[in-house]
Design an enzyme around this catalytic site. Structure first.
Site, PDB file in Angstrom:
ATOM      1  N   LYS A  71     105.500  83.681  29.970  1.00  0.00           N
ATOM      2  CA  LYS A  71     105.355  84.727  28.934  1.00  0.00           C
ATOM      3  C   LYS A  71     106.296  85.868  29.306  1.00  0.00           C
ATOM      4  O   LYS A  71     106.216  86.382  30.421  1.00  0.00           O
ATOM      5  CB  LYS A  71     103.909  85.204  28.905  1.00  0.00           C
ATOM      6  CG  LYS A  71     103.649  86.434  28.053  1.00  0.00           C
ATOM      7  CD  LYS A  71     102.808  87.495  28.777  1.00  0.00           C
ATOM      8  CE  LYS A  71     103.480  88.044  29.987  1.00  0.00           C
ATOM      9  NZ  LYS A  71     102.852  89.187  30.641  1.00  0.00           N
ATOM     10  N   ASP A 112      96.074  88.377  28.796  1.00  0.00           N
ATOM     11  CA  ASP A 112      97.262  87.658  28.295  1.00  0.00           C
ATOM     12  C   ASP A 112      96.948  86.243  27.816  1.00  0.00           C
ATOM     13  O   ASP A 112      97.813  85.580  27.237  1.00  0.00           O
ATOM     14  CB  ASP A 112      98.295  87.509  29.427  1.00  0.00           C
ATOM     15  CG  ASP A 112      99.130  88.766  29.613  1.00  0.00           C
ATOM     16  OD1 ASP A 112      99.173  89.591  28.694  1.00  0.00           O
ATOM     17  OD2 ASP A 112      99.748  88.882  30.685  1.00  0.00           O
TER      18      ASP A 112
HETATM   19  O1  C5P Z   1      93.155  90.776  32.157  1.00  0.00           O
HETATM   20  P1  C5P Z   1      93.887  90.600  33.429  1.00  0.00           P
HETATM   21  O2  C5P Z   1      93.045  89.958  34.500  1.00  0.00           O
HETATM   22  O3  C5P Z   1      95.210  89.929  33.282  1.00  0.00           O
HETATM   23  O4  C5P Z   1      94.215  92.061  33.927  1.00  0.00           O
HETATM   24  C1  C5P Z   1      94.380  92.408  35.278  1.00  0.00           C
HETATM   25  C2  C5P Z   1      94.228  93.903  35.425  1.00  0.00           C
HETATM   26  O5  C5P Z   1      95.321  94.580  34.794  1.00  0.00           O
HETATM   27  C3  C5P Z   1      92.983  94.483  34.768  1.00  0.00           C
HETATM   28  O6  C5P Z   1      91.896  94.444  35.637  1.00  0.00           O
HETATM   29  C4  C5P Z   1      93.416  95.908  34.472  1.00  0.00           C
HETATM   30  O7  C5P Z   1      93.352  96.693  35.648  1.00  0.00           O
HETATM   31  C5  C5P Z   1      94.892  95.765  34.146  1.00  0.00           C
HETATM   32  N1  C5P Z   1      95.130  95.644  32.685  1.00  0.00           N
HETATM   33  C6  C5P Z   1      95.008  96.773  31.893  1.00  0.00           C
HETATM   34  N2  C5P Z   1      95.238  96.665  30.552  1.00  0.00           N
HETATM   35  C7  C5P Z   1      95.605  95.493  29.989  1.00  0.00           C
HETATM   36  C8  C5P Z   1      95.753  94.345  30.782  1.00  0.00           C
HETATM   37  C9  C5P Z   1      95.498  94.445  32.137  1.00  0.00           C
HETATM   38  O8  C5P Z   1      94.699  97.858  32.386  1.00  0.00           O
HETATM   39  N3  C5P Z   1      95.829  95.429  28.682  1.00  0.00           N
END
Ligand code: C5P
Length: 290
Positions: free
Chosen positions: A9, A136
């Site tokens: 991605k 994602d």
């Molecule tokens: O959702 P994912 O596990 O990929 O996200 C990892 C971390 O990245 C989340 O815990 C958060 O701290 C941050 N994040 C965020 N906003 C998003 C995606 C991710 O703050 N839209």
């Protein structure tokens, strides 16, 4: 055996437009999914199990922490007596590198297991499960050019996207997504409702993307200064139309019109920085209705 590729991605731009009370950030991002990436293969097994192979398998960590197994457990949680399955994940792209590797693997696992277990879940059902695994994952399930909003779950498909080629380069240093987001502070970028109206010709599209940014790039460079070197190195290659960091880094991309140009650039970069991970990927026009 069922197989699928987990395409990388790439965020061609990424604006952070706000922060929710739970700490997650609101985004506006153009995501594309060029070819190449990790590969998943499923075959019947005695139980749910995962084997990791490929050039980056050593970086994957414990199987029970892997998003592929978490995806399988979540998808099967309300379905007793599903048959065992053995999953082989061939890890071809670096982990924790801003190109959605773990999310793309989880998306491929959800898609394949939905077939394997004949669950008949709709794309919307899978996206809901995917969002529980990572912001994602819904975009990776969709797998085609889109503007991503919300924390990643609101997707607007884009049609008539031109063909182009990417060099992806990573200094071999993992970076923690939460650490990058934590360093961001307001003011955030305003949302742009016209972001769906993209030019369809490559040079105009690159110009359009060039007027946008990756809001996480400067904070990621504070954490991993080598990212600045990667960006300089990519942009100094002949015929590079634009270079930028993807996601929360550390992978950066360069856009090229011709495959040979991208291949030549990748070869040059790799010869100067043999320890970096450098790869080329093609993006061919897709229509959201195909
Ligand atoms: O959702 P994912 O596990 O990929 O996200 C990892 C971390 O990245 C989340 O815990 C958060 O701290 C941050 N994040 C965020 N906003 C998003 C995606 C991710 O703050 N839209």
């Amino acid at each position: 055996m069922l197989t699928a590729f987990a395409k990388p991605k790439v965020n061609l731009f990424l604006h952070v437009t706000g922060r929710r009370d739970d700490g997650y950030h609101l985004l506006e991002s153009l995501v594309v999914f060029p070819d190449g990436g990790d590969k998943l293969s499923l075959s019947p097994g005695d139980e749910l199990s995962l084997t990791t192979t490929g050039p980056f398998s050593d970086e994957v960590g414990r199987a029970e922490d892997n998003l592929v197994l978490k995806a399988a457990k979540l998808l099967s949680s309300r379905q007793p007596d599903l048959p065992g399955v053995h999953i082989i994940l061939s890890k071809n792209l670096p982990v924790a590198s801003g190109i959605g590797g773990g999310s793309a693997d989880a998306a491929a696992a959800l898609t394949l297991l939905n077939q394997f277990w004949r669950l008949n879940k709709t794309p919307e059902d899978l996206a809901k499960v995917g969002l529980e695994l990572g912001a994602d994952v819904p975009a990776c399930l969709f797998g085609k050019p889109a503007i991503m909003r919300g924390i990643g779950e609101k997707l607007t498909p884009l049609s008539h996207f031109p063909d182009f080629h990417l060099v992806l380069a990573n200094p071999g240093l993992a970076i923690s997504t939460p650490d990058v987001f934590k360093r961001l502070s307001p003011p955030f970028t305003d949302e742009d409702p016209s972001s769906e109206n993209l030019p369809t010709e490559l040079s105009e599209l690159v110009d359009w993307i060039g007027h946008r940014s990756n809001d996480l790039q400067s904070v990621a460079i504070e954490l991993v200064p080598e990212i600045a070197t990667v960006l300089e190195e990519i942009s100094s290659q002949s015929n590079c139309l634009l270079s930028r960091m993807s996601g929360s880094g550390a992978t950066c991309f360069g856009i090229f019109a011709m495959k040979e140009e991208a291949k030549r650039a990748a070869k040059n970069i790799k010869s100067c920085y043999p320890t970096w991970n450098v790869s080329t990927h093609s993006h061919f026009e897709t229509s959201p209705n195909e």
